[in-house]
Design a protein around this motif. Structure first.
Motif, PDB file in Angstrom:
ATOM      1  N   TYR A 210     -50.781 -10.934  34.093  1.00 11.97           N
ATOM      2  CA  TYR A 210     -50.407 -10.481  32.753  1.00 11.97           C
ATOM      3  C   TYR A 210     -49.172 -11.256  32.315  1.00 11.97           C
ATOM      4  N   GLY A 211     -48.858 -11.157  31.016  1.00 14.36           N
ATOM      5  CA  GLY A 211     -47.636 -11.787  30.525  1.00 14.36           C
ATOM      6  C   GLY A 211     -47.800 -12.360  29.143  1.00 14.36           C
ATOM      7  N   PRO A 212     -46.767 -13.027  28.626  1.00 15.38           N
ATOM      8  CA  PRO A 212     -46.786 -13.552  27.266  1.00 15.38           C
ATOM      9  C   PRO A 212     -47.880 -14.586  27.085  1.00 15.38           C
ATOM     10  N   GLY A 213     -48.533 -14.509  25.930  1.00 16.12           N
ATOM     11  CA  GLY A 213     -49.626 -15.426  25.642  1.00 16.12           C
ATOM     12  C   GLY A 213     -50.975 -14.907  26.065  1.00 16.12           C
ATOM     13  N   MET A 214     -51.014 -13.731  26.698  1.00 16.50           N
ATOM     14  CA  MET A 214     -52.301 -13.164  27.096  1.00 16.50           C
ATOM     15  C   MET A 214     -53.163 -12.918  25.864  1.00 16.50           C
ATOM     16  N   ALA A 291     -47.379   2.016  26.840  1.00 18.77           N
ATOM     17  CA  ALA A 291     -47.189   3.005  25.774  1.00 18.77           C
ATOM     18  C   ALA A 291     -45.713   3.347  25.608  1.00 18.77           C
ATOM     19  N   SER A 292     -44.990   3.443  26.726  1.00 18.01           N
ATOM     20  CA  SER A 292     -43.559   3.729  26.649  1.00 18.01           C
ATOM     21  C   SER A 292     -42.808   2.587  25.991  1.00 18.01           C
ATOM     22  N   ALA A 293     -43.129   1.361  26.366  1.00 16.64           N
ATOM     23  CA  ALA A 293     -42.423   0.213  25.800  1.00 16.64           C
ATOM     24  C   ALA A 293     -42.642   0.101  24.304  1.00 16.64           C
ATOM     25  N   LEU A 294     -43.834   0.466  23.835  1.00 17.34           N
ATOM     26  CA  LEU A 294     -44.158   0.355  22.415  1.00 17.34           C
ATOM     27  C   LEU A 294     -43.960   1.666  21.670  1.00 17.34           C
ATOM     28  N   GLN A 295     -43.471   2.689  22.386  1.00 19.76           N
ATOM     29  CA  GLN A 295     -43.264   4.018  21.795  1.00 19.76           C
ATOM     30  C   GLN A 295     -44.535   4.489  21.084  1.00 19.76           C
ATOM     31  N   MET A 336     -43.870  -5.645  31.938  1.00 21.24           N
ATOM     32  CA  MET A 336     -44.687  -4.887  31.009  1.00 21.24           C
ATOM     33  C   MET A 336     -44.004  -4.733  29.661  1.00 21.24           C
ATOM     34  N   SER A 337     -42.685  -4.560  29.680  1.00 23.55           N
ATOM     35  CA  SER A 337     -41.944  -4.478  28.422  1.00 23.55           C
ATOM     36  C   SER A 337     -42.024  -5.790  27.666  1.00 23.55           C
ATOM     37  N   GLU A 338     -41.892  -6.897  28.371  1.00 26.90           N
ATOM     38  CA  GLU A 338     -42.010  -8.216  27.730  1.00 26.90           C
ATOM     39  C   GLU A 338     -43.387  -8.392  27.113  1.00 26.90           C
ATOM     40  N   LEU A 339     -44.419  -7.985  27.850  1.00 30.49           N
ATOM     41  CA  LEU A 339     -45.783  -8.109  27.343  1.00 30.49           C
ATOM     42  C   LEU A 339     -45.974  -7.282  26.091  1.00 30.49           C
ATOM     43  N   ALA A 340     -45.489  -6.043  26.136  1.00 28.44           N
ATOM     44  CA  ALA A 340     -45.685  -5.133  25.010  1.00 28.44           C
ATOM     45  C   ALA A 340     -44.939  -5.567  23.766  1.00 28.44           C
TER      46      ALA A 340
END
Length: 342
Positions: A210-214, A291-295, A336-340
């Motif tokens: 997972y990660g940026p650009g997915m 869900a937490s990272a994106l509230q 996960m926060s970076e991804l979100a």
């Protein structure tokens, strides 16, 4: 080192390309830019990177791409589980025949070093622990059991639900869908090529990357991308089964570092390496973290299932750490926060 990177315009490929450049390698990319993977604007390679548009199934494109190359990192592939039997020919053509053409071209060009992007899916359900019979290969999960909410794979001897265990590279290979079969075939073709030519193969069995650009809205997106896409629409992520499926989520930059490290250091024989964080998490935990990272709304556990999905597969990545000195650097919550939020 002059390196050919197939699939370099893809999600993992772009991160591998950046890692190669950061380590001062000369990079050439070969990518077919197939529309089911690359939608929208035409991809452009960064300055200093030679980019060829072509298919690894085309011997002419392969020969041009291999000219003057010292090593190959082979990431080009059709990904995803496959929907039905009708998908089998495309997996066999894109992944199996494509790898065979690339290997034949490497033999013609005298290129002897291959790093292959394989996958944890070659293990199927991996290894389970039965209280009575010890470490066993899990039996198949049947549709009637899944429909009744019995999600844990059974012991093939007594039928009791199995506990999970870390899977080493020496575990039995048991591909259970079209993609898994094609990735294992790639490993076998590469081993055949190495035996005949004396070449080296590092087969990196990526776990859940997972990660940026997915990619977010393609049929081949990872479950993390599907959850993130739903949350961005204001929808609760829908978690299949009971959310207890265990995976090893590993950040794409850690995967890229492992891939380049293998290319640089594995120069003899055929060796498989698991690439995972070493810390199993459940799919439900991942959905909750996003869900937490994106509230956003809390995940919904649906109980739905897909035949061919693996219940648990978690890596023992100690071989990669011990033999090549690799260590994952990106912690789960931060990744996960970076991804979100990315």
């Amino acid at each position: 080192m002059k390196v050919l990177l197939t699939g370099g315009a893809g999600f993992i490929g772009q991160h591998v390309m950046r890692e190669l450049l950061s380590r001062r390698h000369d990079v050439r990319i070969l990518d077919s830019l197939r529309p089911d993977v690359h939608s929208g604007a035409q991809w452009q390679a960064p300055a200093g990177v030679e980019s060829l548009v072509g298919d690894v199934r085309d011997p002419g494109a392969v020969d041009r791409a291999l000219s003057g190359v010292d090593a190959v990192l082979h990431l080009a592939a059709k990904v995803g589980l496959g929907v039905d039997v009708g998908d089998l020919p495309d997996y066999a053509s894109s992944n199996d025949a494509g790898t065979a053409e690339l290997l034949a071209g490497m033999a013609r060009a005298g290129v002897s070093r291959l790093t292959l992007a394989s996958s944890m899916v070659v293990y199927g359900e991996g290894v389970g622990a039965c209280p009575q019979h010890g470490a066993v290969t899990p039996g198949p999960r049947m549709a009637d059991a899944l429909a009744a909410g019995r999600f844990e794979p059974p012991c093939p001897v007594c039928g009791e639900p199995l506990a999970t265990a870390l899977v080493s590279e020496d575990a039995p290979l048991d591909p259970r869908n079209a993609y898994a079969s094609s990735k294992l075939a790639q490993e076998f073709y590469a081993s055949n090529w190495a035996r005949v030519t004396g070449g080296s193969v590092a087969a990196l069995r990526y776990h859940n990357v997972y990660g940026p650009g997915m990619p977010r809205d393609t049929p081949y997106a990872g479950v993390a991308a599907i959850f993130t896409s739903a949350l961005r629409r204001g929808e609760a992520p829908k978690v299949f089964e009971d959310g207890g499926q265990r995976r090893d989520f590993v950040h794409v930059r850690d995967v890229a570092a492992a891939t380049v490290l293998a290319c640089e250091n594995h120069v003899a024989g055929v060796r498989a390496f698991n690439v995972g964080s070493g810390t199993p998490r459940t799919v439900g935990q991942m959905a909750a973290a996003l869900a937490s990272a994106l509230q956003g709304p809390a995940p919904i556990v649906t109980g739905h299932f897909r035949l061919g999905d693996v219940r648990h597969i978690t890596a023992d990545s100690s071989r990669l750490r011990t033999e090549l000195g690799w260590q994952p650097k990106i912690e789960f919550a931060a990744g996960m926060s970076e991804l979100a939020l990315g």
